[in-house]
Design a protein around this motif. Structure first.
Motif: not given
Length: 294
Positions: A193-215
């Motif tokens: 039932l939470s696929l829309p919420a998981l898609a949103t949070t998952g996209l946030f996580t993917m973008v965060g990992h993909w764009n991160s460079w400082f670490d």
């Protein structure tokens, strides 16, 4: 019997289509402009001759990005990081949000743990303690140094637990009557039932990992372990010629700072642009529509 549409209604619909088309073009124009710059020669880009179409078409910027094994290795490190980091983060987020969404009578320490997580948003240990922790765990120059520090994004946990709290209580009660435990209820009722919420949070996580460079710069001592964004920041943004081989000198003459930056933007954004359309339908889908009948 078909209902006739008035002339005013037709004009209104036509004006809406024209307005939305113009608005879409305005949103796409910067992307098209950057794409045109990335395929133009360095001299044309530096002279400001490029608008929405490449001038003196060349793929030198992309050859510089993808033509060397160093870039491909960095790209692979970023892919590993996104897949591993997103999978681990979503798994831990679900397991954390589910108990925190319960009432205090069901989980007595729920409020304490909820504030414990919120506290980490307001206050952190700082950069040096984090680095010393990663170093003491022997994670330097390891993919886990890029994944574990952000494995439990508290903001995503709060979003998901609020979503779980808004689900009808009858769903859990009916599953408990049928003999289902918490894990069965979570994975077979709450998660679907939470696929829309998981898609949103998952996209946030993917973008965060993909764009991160400082670490990557902080935890990686060797360039072969750099994720893509860290490597591009080192080689293209700073134009560090220590990583440029002698046989590529002619290629560098065809580049400019603008073409290199444009190529970097597309290298960084393209995977997200490919994934986003598949998740878009989940954003607009009804979250709990039809979940309880009668």
């Amino acid at each position: 019997m078909a209902i006739k549409t008035s002339l005013g209604r037709k004009l209104f619909i036509a004006c809406n289509y024209i307005f939305l088309a113009l608005l879409s073009f305005l949103c796409l124009m910067p992307i098209i402009h950057i794409l045109a710059i990335s395929f133009s020669s360095g001299t044309a880009a530096a002279a400001g001759q490029v608008t929405l179409w490449p001038v003196e078409f060349t793929t030198a910027a992309y050859n510089n990005v993808f033509g060397k094994p160093e870039y491909l290795r960095a790209f692979w490190v970023s892919v590993q990081r996104v897949v591993l980091g997103t999978t681990l983060s979503m798994f831990l987020t679900i397991l954390t949000a589910y108990p925190l969404s319960k009432e205090p009578r069901q989980f007595r320490l729920r409020t304490f743990y909820a504030w414990f997580f919120v506290f980490t948003i307001l206050f952190s240990g700082g950069l040096i303690p984090t680095f010393l922790t990663i170093k003491s765990l022997n994670l330097i120059d390891s993919i886990w140094a890029l994944v574990l520090p952000t494995a439990v994004p508290v903001f995503n946990v709060i979003l998901l637990l609020n979503f779980y709290r808004n689900l009808p209580k009858e769903l859990e009660e009916s599953s408990r009557i049928d003999g289902a435990g918490h894990f069965t209820t979570l994975w077979k009722i709450y998660v679907p039932l939470s696929l829309p919420a998981l898609a949103t949070t998952g996209l946030f996580t993917m973008v965060g990992h993909w764009n991160s460079w400082f670490d990557g710069m902080l935890y990686m001592n060797h360039t072969e372990n750099y994720p893509l964004q860290t490597f591009l920041q080192t080689v293209i943004i700073k134009m560090d010629f220590r990583f440029i081989k002698a046989e590529n000198a002619e290629l560098m003459l065809k580049l400019s700072d603008r073409t290199s930056r444009a190529a970097q933007i597309f290298v960084a954004a393209f995977p997200i642009l490919v994934v986003y359309p598949f998740l878009q339908k989940l954003f607009i889908k009804g979250i709990v529509m039809g979940s309880v009948k009668g």
